[in-house]
Design an enzyme around this catalytic site. Structure first.
Site, PDB file in Angstrom:
ATOM      1  N   THR A  76       4.786   6.887   7.418  1.00 14.40           N
ATOM      2  CA  THR A  76       6.114   7.225   7.935  1.00 14.40           C
ATOM      3  C   THR A  76       6.238   6.909   9.421  1.00 14.40           C
ATOM      4  O   THR A  76       7.239   6.336   9.847  1.00 14.40           O
ATOM      5  CB  THR A  76       6.428   8.713   7.740  1.00 14.40           C
ATOM      6  OG1 THR A  76       5.317   9.462   8.184  1.00 14.40           O
ATOM      7  CG2 THR A  76       6.693   9.012   6.306  1.00 14.40           C
ATOM      8  N   THR A  77       5.221   7.289  10.188  1.00 12.50           N
ATOM      9  CA  THR A  77       5.304   7.060  11.626  1.00 12.50           C
ATOM     10  C   THR A  77       5.445   5.570  11.898  1.00 12.50           C
ATOM     11  O   THR A  77       6.302   5.145  12.677  1.00 12.50           O
ATOM     12  CB  THR A  77       4.035   7.596  12.321  1.00 12.50           C
ATOM     13  OG1 THR A  77       3.760   8.888  11.795  1.00 12.50           O
ATOM     14  CG2 THR A  77       4.208   7.672  13.810  1.00 12.50           C
ATOM     15  N   ASP A 129      -1.210  12.869   2.373  1.00  5.25           N
ATOM     16  CA  ASP A 129      -1.305  11.462   2.758  1.00  5.25           C
ATOM     17  C   ASP A 129      -2.444  10.786   2.011  1.00  5.25           C
ATOM     18  O   ASP A 129      -2.300   9.673   1.506  1.00  5.25           O
ATOM     19  CB  ASP A 129      -1.541  11.319   4.277  1.00  5.25           C
ATOM     20  CG  ASP A 129      -0.276  11.646   5.058  1.00  5.25           C
ATOM     21  OD1 ASP A 129       0.781  11.826   4.426  1.00  5.25           O
ATOM     22  OD2 ASP A 129      -0.349  11.715   6.299  1.00  5.25           O
ATOM     23  N   ASP A 173       2.291  14.728  11.530  1.00  7.83           N
ATOM     24  CA  ASP A 173       2.878  13.965  10.437  1.00  7.83           C
ATOM     25  C   ASP A 173       4.327  13.582  10.735  1.00  7.83           C
ATOM     26  O   ASP A 173       5.189  14.443  10.929  1.00  7.83           O
ATOM     27  CB  ASP A 173       2.816  14.829   9.179  1.00  7.83           C
ATOM     28  CG  ASP A 173       3.236  14.082   7.958  1.00  7.83           C
ATOM     29  OD1 ASP A 173       2.496  13.166   7.566  1.00  7.83           O
ATOM     30  OD2 ASP A 173       4.322  14.369   7.421  1.00  7.83           O
TER      31      ASP A 173
HETATM   32  P1  ADP Z   1       1.527   6.880   9.593  1.00 14.87           P
HETATM   33  O1  ADP Z   1       2.483   8.019   9.508  1.00 14.87           O
HETATM   34  O2  ADP Z   1       2.221   5.600   9.928  1.00 14.87           O
HETATM   35  O3  ADP Z   1       0.627   6.773   8.420  1.00 14.87           O
HETATM   36  P2  ADP Z   1      -0.816   7.736  11.043  1.00 14.87           P
HETATM   37  O4  ADP Z   1      -0.813   8.695  12.176  1.00 14.87           O
HETATM   38  O5  ADP Z   1      -1.371   8.187   9.747  1.00 14.87           O
HETATM   39  O6  ADP Z   1       0.645   7.193  10.878  1.00 14.87           O
HETATM   40  O7  ADP Z   1      -1.615   6.458  11.533  1.00 14.87           O
HETATM   41  C1  ADP Z   1      -1.808   5.363  10.719  1.00 14.87           C
HETATM   42  C2  ADP Z   1      -2.437   4.247  11.503  1.00 14.87           C
HETATM   43  O8  ADP Z   1      -3.713   4.627  12.009  1.00 14.87           O
HETATM   44  C3  ADP Z   1      -2.669   3.041  10.623  1.00 14.87           C
HETATM   45  O9  ADP Z   1      -2.220   1.896  11.296  1.00 14.87           O
HETATM   46  C4  ADP Z   1      -4.171   3.032  10.424  1.00 14.87           C
HETATM   47  O10 ADP Z   1      -4.689   1.741  10.212  1.00 14.87           O
HETATM   48  C5  ADP Z   1      -4.654   3.604  11.725  1.00 14.87           C
HETATM   49  N1  ADP Z   1      -6.012   4.156  11.626  1.00 14.87           N
HETATM   50  C6  ADP Z   1      -6.480   5.124  10.824  1.00 14.87           C
HETATM   51  N2  ADP Z   1      -7.797   5.355  11.046  1.00 14.87           N
HETATM   52  C7  ADP Z   1      -8.180   4.504  12.020  1.00 14.87           C
HETATM   53  C8  ADP Z   1      -9.410   4.246  12.721  1.00 14.87           C
HETATM   54  N3  ADP Z   1     -10.493   4.931  12.441  1.00 14.87           N
HETATM   55  N4  ADP Z   1      -9.410   3.294  13.676  1.00 14.87           N
HETATM   56  C9  ADP Z   1      -8.277   2.628  13.961  1.00 14.87           C
HETATM   57  N5  ADP Z   1      -7.100   2.814  13.365  1.00 14.87           N
HETATM   58  C10 ADP Z   1      -7.032   3.742  12.400  1.00 14.87           C
HETATM   59 MG    MG Z   2      -0.797   8.107   7.762  1.00 18.96          MG
END
Ligand code: ADP
Ligand code: MG
Length: 542
Positions: free
Chosen positions: A94-95, A386, A61
């Site tokens: 956030t990321t 989240d 996270d």
């Molecule tokens: P953040 O802190 O930005 O929310 P995450 O590690 O939660 O970072 O990643 C979010 C990203 O992962 C988003 O761009 C989301 O669309 C993408 N994502 C989530 N599940 C999938 C999936 N099954 N296939 C492709 N992308 C995904």
């Molecule tokens: Mg996320």
């Protein structure tokens, strides 16, 4: 006339001016983005953070990583702030926000190299951000607030990659039910959801309980295990004679005196218990200690008591049952009591818990996470956080966008087209803004072990030919229509990402003078002005 230099500030003040300041700040901000980059998306890696006290956090996270890292560099700290804002405003993304900000600054550096003035870049970025918001809105899709299936997909997209994979069906179901239960006319107060952890059993056994669960059982076996029609007292003073912090000396010279003293103590405790009894409370939650003798007497009166209840739990119980927290037993009357249909002592895993169900306020719910270790449960808690953030965002706005980098690709493409219509040097900044958005799909691909250049080329081609939902489906590791694959995200999260990232990038770009008066712990300045030594800002990681 002497040529004596004028001194405005003490000697140990360090100052970096102009280009050096800009480059140094940009380098630090870029590093922050680099750090979180590998955790992005469902195939992102985890980080292990070890505190000075050897506490370990294993997480994926972004907000958690950055807040635990003890970052010192001032510009890097600004990046951490946007992660926090993102987290508090919308609860996820956030990321991505930090990464986009890092990329915006990296691209700004290219423009600075071309001798474009920072103010022009700032203006260009502002124009681009506004346009990006318009495009985002245009591309967002309305969903039915009540469509549990869609909400579950959103929860799942939010939680993938955070250790919740195997149980995501169950967890996303819990998240959606929890949010639905507390929703009121589109308003969701996530404070109504309490998250509690019970070690033992699998993550898949996690459950949603209507009411409040606290991680304390009744004090003695003699107390009832189940209280129907609970009348609940919340007390934040110790139910014992003197607090252990107070050192008292009593000199006693005869056995009679001792006897009298003990009797007096006993009577004082009886008095305390009487006050509780007279209030007609049959359940007591005490934030402090409860004496053994007091517990014994309370049990004899059929009163259920928990002691050393966390302050935050006291407030949650107060909100749920309508009880008032009292600090003076003389104030305890029936009016101060809260109510619930039942209070029960329950064993889960190896520990005892108290369930307070059928609360006066039906909006109080608890998610009880199960798992084999604290690290696992902590990470599940962050995933659930989240999920809750994302689902409540959609309940509020009713708008979603395709995930897996599809939305970033499409906004980027349209922004580039828009750039063509702008005259002046701001146009270059708009283009760089558009390029920065591609960093998200690019990194999603990279983290999944795919070739980022191939993927971006394929995505660009698809979007150019009108396939605006083409993104990365990382369930199957390929480019696909992400809407069909049900990879969807709340519109608000993306919108906030753009806002936060632009805001911090522009703020950093406008700085051309850094005056630091505080040497860091090692006696050096927290930044050096020399490029290449930026890593010094991460004192915690050295
Ligand atoms: P953040 O802190 O930005 O929310 P995450 O590690 O939660 O970072 O990643 C979010 C990203 O992962 C988003 O761009 C989301 O669309 C993408 N994502 C989530 N599940 C999938 C999936 N099954 N296939 C492709 N992308 C995904
Ligand atoms: Mg996320």
């Amino acid at each position: 006339m002497t040529n004596k230099p004028i001194t405005l500030m003490p000697e140990d003040i360090q100052r970096i001016i102009g280009k050096d300041a800009q480059r140094n700040n940009i380098a630090a901000a870029k590093l922050v983005a680099e750090i979180v980059k590998t955790t992005l998306g469902p195939r992102g890696m985890d980080k292990m953070l070890v505190s000075p006290l050897d506490d370990i956090i294993i997480t994926n996270d972004g907000a958690t990583i950055l807040s635990e890292m003890q970052i010192e560099h001032p510009a890097a700290k600004m990046m951490v702030e946007i992660a926090k804002t993102q987290e508090s405003e919308v609860g996820d993304g956030t990321t991505s926000a930090v990464m986009i900000a890092g990329k915006l600054l990296e691209n700004a550096e290219k423009l600075l190299d071309k001798k474009i003035h920072p103010i022009v870049i700032v203006k260009g970025y502002r124009i681009a951000a506004e346009k990006a918001q318009d495009i985002l809105k245009e591309l967002s899709l309305e969903v039915d607030h009540k469509d549990e299936f869609v909400l579950k997909q959103i929860a799942m997209t939010a939680m993938t990659g955070k250790g919740a994979e195997d149980s995501k069906e169950n967890l996303s179901d819990i998240v959606v039910k929890a949010v639905n239960q507390i929703e009121e006319n589109g308003f969701v107060d996530l404070d109504n959801i309490k998250i509690e952890k019970a070690r033992g059993e699998g993550i898949g056994d996690s459950e949603l309980i209507s009411g409040i669960v606290i991680d304390k059982g009744k004090i003695t076996l003699d107390m009832p295990s189940y209280v129907k029609n609970a009348r609940i007292a919340l007390i934040d003073i110790p139910l014992e004679l003197k607090s252990p912090e107070l050192k008292t000396e009593v000199s006693i010279s005869s056995p009679e005196q001792l006897q009298r003293f003990l009797l007096q103590e006993e009577n004082s405790i009886k008095e305390i218990v009487n006050l509780v009894r007279e209030s007609t409370a049959n359940v007591v939650f005490c934030q402090k200690g409860v004496d053994d003798f007091a517990s014994f007497l309370l049990a004899r009166n059929g009163i259920y008591v928990c002691r050393r209840v966390a302050r935050s739990d006291m407030h949650k119980i107060a909100k749920a049952t309508g009880a008032k927290i009292i600090s003076n037993l003389n104030d305890l009357t029936q009016l101060e009591l809260g109510s619930a249909e039942n209070v029960e002592n329950v064993k889960r895993g190896n520990d005892f818990y108290t369930y307070i169900q059928g609360c006066k306020n039906p909006k109080a719910v608890t998610i009880l996470i199960h798992g084999g270790s604290d690290h696992v449960m902590d990470e599940i808690e962050r995933a659930i956080d989240d999920g809750l953030g994302d689902v409540s965002c959609v309940l509020k706005s009713g708008l979603v966008v395709p995930g897996g980098g599809a939305i970033e690709m499409e906004v980027s493409r349209r922004l580039k087209q828009f750039g063509q219509t702008i005259s002046g040097r701001e146009r270059l900044a708009v283009e760089e803004f558009a390029n920065a958005l591609e960093f998200i799909p690019l990194t999603l691909a990279e983290n999944a072990g795919l070739d980022p250049i191939d993927i971006i080329t394929e995505l660009r081609a698809k979007h150019d030919s009108g396939d605006k939902n083409a993104g990365l489906n990382l369930f199957e590791n390929k480019v696909a229509n992400v809407l069909e694959a049900k990879i969807i995200e709340p519109y608000n999260i993306k919108s906030q990402e753009i806002d936060s990232a632009t805001e911090v990038a522009n703020m950093i770009l406008r700085i051309d003078d850094v005056i630091a008066s505080k040497p860091d712990k090692r006696g050096k300045m927290s930044f050096t002005g020399e490029r290449g030594r930026e890593a010094e800002f991460m004192s915690g990681l050295e």
